[in-house]
Design a protein around this motif. Structure first.
Motif, PDB file in Angstrom:
ATOM      1  N   UNK A 128     -10.061  36.202 -26.434  1.00  0.00           N
ATOM      2  CA  UNK A 128      -9.429  36.452 -25.139  1.00  0.00           C
ATOM      3  C   UNK A 128      -9.292  35.145 -24.374  1.00  0.00           C
ATOM      4  N   UNK A 129      -8.323  35.104 -23.487  1.00  0.00           N
ATOM      5  CA  UNK A 129      -8.194  33.975 -22.578  1.00  0.00           C
ATOM      6  C   UNK A 129      -9.292  34.103 -21.527  1.00  0.00           C
ATOM      7  N   UNK A 130      -9.938  32.988 -21.183  1.00  0.00           N
ATOM      8  CA  UNK A 130     -11.005  32.985 -20.185  1.00  0.00           C
ATOM      9  C   UNK A 130     -10.455  32.407 -18.887  1.00  0.00           C
ATOM     10  N   UNK A 131     -10.664  33.145 -17.805  1.00  0.00           N
ATOM     11  CA  UNK A 131     -10.162  32.707 -16.492  1.00  0.00           C
ATOM     12  C   UNK A 131     -11.305  32.621 -15.500  1.00  0.00           C
ATOM     13  N   UNK A 144     -22.773  42.559 -12.480  1.00  0.00           N
ATOM     14  CA  UNK A 144     -21.962  42.557 -13.695  1.00  0.00           C
ATOM     15  C   UNK A 144     -21.073  41.333 -13.599  1.00  0.00           C
ATOM     16  N   UNK A 145     -20.762  40.724 -14.747  1.00  0.00           N
ATOM     17  CA  UNK A 145     -19.857  39.576 -14.752  1.00  0.00           C
ATOM     18  C   UNK A 145     -18.771  39.783 -15.794  1.00  0.00           C
ATOM     19  N   UNK A 146     -17.646  39.108 -15.567  1.00  0.00           N
ATOM     20  CA  UNK A 146     -16.555  39.138 -16.524  1.00  0.00           C
ATOM     21  C   UNK A 146     -15.811  37.806 -16.481  1.00  0.00           C
ATOM     22  N   UNK A 147     -15.188  37.469 -17.596  1.00  0.00           N
ATOM     23  CA  UNK A 147     -14.343  36.268 -17.695  1.00  0.00           C
ATOM     24  C   UNK A 147     -12.870  36.657 -17.746  1.00  0.00           C
TER      25      UNK A 147
END
Length: 173
Positions: A128-131, A144-147
């Protein structure tokens, strides 16, 4: 608040330079946050990097630079989030005319501030592309965390937690 494409370009360039300086094949971008609680997030940082904005109750914000994600995810990958919560409104503000009342109100506000720290896993972003990194502040000092590059609330965004969550009567210990 919309970001200008010029600002995003500068953040991406800075992130690339940070990765080069660290000697890593890394992906970097901003730190963002979504606050699902009735408390204000007075400040937050991820692995020592500031998220910049104060985030009011049930709001989003951030904009700090930079979360540097390694180019390859690993199962033991974590981030340390440090944050301060406090009163989410200016209710009862007496004004500045009566200094004693103002300082008493300020002491009451300051007494509600709490420092927190938690290490949380970074979800798998392989392929996946990380932003950058978005931190979700949840009731009971959970995170919770997400990229993800998708915006919170879009169908593709991986965290489906509603913005307005009821505060539980008690939290697990």
């Amino acid at each position: 608040m919309p970001r200008s494409s010029n600002g995003i370009y500068r953040v991406a360039l800075l992130g690339t330079l940070v990765g080069v300086l660290l000697g890593q094949n890394a992906l970097a971008s901003t730190l963002e946050a979504i606050n699902h609680t009735h408390w204000a997030i007075n400040r937050f940082s991820v692995d020592g990097r500031s998220g910049i904005d104060i985030i009011g109750p049930y709001q989003g914000g951030g904009g700090g630079c930079c979360y540097v994600a390694p180019s390859r995810w690993s199962p033991d990958m974590t981030v340390r989030v440090d944050w301060e919560t406090g009163a989410g409104s200016s209710e009862g503000f007496p004004g500045f005319a009566d200094r004693d009342k103002y300082y008493a109100w300020l002491d009451k506000i300051d007494a509600q501030k709490r420092q927190h720290s938690k290490v949380v896993p970074v979800p798998d972003y392989t392929g996946q592309k990380v932003c950058g990194l978005t931190v979700h502040f949840l009731p009971c000092d959970e995170l919770q965390v997400t990229t993800s590059c998708y915006a919170y609330g879009s169908p593709e965004y991986p965290i489906k937690t509603p913005l307005h969550l009821p505060e539980p009567q008690s939290c697990p210990k």
